[in-house]
Design a protein around this motif. Structure first.
Motif: not given
Lengths: 212, 212
Positions: B159-163, B176-179, B184-192
């Motif tokens: 997720i970029t700064e545009d969030c 449910n792996c978006i922090d 900006p929100f952050k995707i937990q890549a290892e759970h995606c």
């Protein structure tokens, strides 16, 4: 066994199989995918629009699948492979996929979370069944739908009229599947490993490999 | 876990995996192959010169491999995939293959019957580990040897700064792996799961897919 029997093994006994596509560089990519539905002549699976698997399927409309039944060690296992053309079915049958595979609701719990999912159908191609637990091994091929010239399996090995019955091939065959009761000898195709030993040893060049 | 741990899982726990190559028409082909040996940075397998698998390996010197550990149903399974360049090693290590895998002597019982067998080594590429039994799922990537630019796995979603923190993506994420604790929100890549739902729903186009 008929095509529908092999597809049933893939869906019921194997269920989680490995699916191969080709990337933009023409190189193979594999991943584990569950087989969600099967009917007389086709297999159904799903994937999400965000995955490279989805893009590769849409690009080539082609997939190769292999899976094994359970059992301790490879000697107890039966393998089924299928390859051929796939059709994108969009959301069609998606509800049936979740109805027949309730565990999928743990991965995609809500209707919103299923937004990106689409159904694919593998319905034209060829398959091969391979039973390593039998001695000698058993291999059989089967057709899916109208078949697909590009997916047709390697033609088996055979022995031509040039065979003079010298018998050199017999000691080389790991499966002892060369019938030497008359000349020319005959390879029992359903037991053949396709190793090519007979081709290498035959002084008459009577043993021949498949055309593909 | 390190590369050698994933390779050990492939060799010891999975052992029989599915190997994909590409045929003369550029289409994928799959079959079940046993992983005979593993060291810190490579996997070893064998095939016979008469097989189309052998010819396809020699043509492209490339293979993709996926396998699963046992366990009832796909939810209990762990999958490992590896793809990259292969080297043909001829007869080198063939005796070690039969020593470490005595069951192979049942398929190729005599020295003569092993005439056509050769060893291949997969030693440069990338791999991915996928644990569906964990909640949320766990995915990790690892490198084999010097890696291989063509085999590098799909870059994860981010997720970029545009969030602007609107939160529409949260209900769409199956894992449910978006922090969302900060913007900006952050995707937990290892759970995606790489499903792409967040990209489709984001009004700001701040959620982005991988580059491959």
């Amino acid at each position: 066994m008929e095509t529908s029997d092999y597809l049933r093994i893939l869906k019921e006994e194997i269920h989680s199989a490995v699916f191969a596509t080709v990337d933009e560089d023409g190189l193979p990519v594999t991943r584990v995918i569950d087989i969600m539905l099967a009917d007389e002549n086709s297999l159904y699976f799903i994937t999400a629009k965000g995955k490279e698997f989805y893009r590769q399927l849409m690009n080539r409309r082609y997939v190769a699948v292999s899976g094994m039944t359970g059992g301790e060690g490879s000697m107890q296992k039966k393998a089924v492979s299928v390859r051929g053309r796939v059709a994108n079915m969009g959301k069609c049958l998606l509800d049936q996929v979740f109805a027949e595979n309730p565990y999928m609701a743990e991965i995609y719990p809500t209707r919103e979370s299923r937004r990106a999912l689409e159904v694919f159908r593998l319905c034209e191609g060829w398959g091969e069944y391979f039973d390593l637990s039998a001695k000698p091994i058993i291999r059989r091929s089967f057709r899916l739908g109208a078949g697909d010239g590009q997916a047709e399996p390697q033609e088996g090995y055979h022995i031509t009229e040039d065979c003079d019955g010298c018998g050199l091939c017999l000691s080389q065959c790991p499966q002892n599947c060369i019938d030497s009761s008359r000349t020319p000898f005959k390879i029992q195709a359903e037991h053949c490993l396709h190793c090519g030993n007979c081709v290498e040893i035959c002084p008459q060049k009577a043993a021949r490999g498949g055309s593909k």
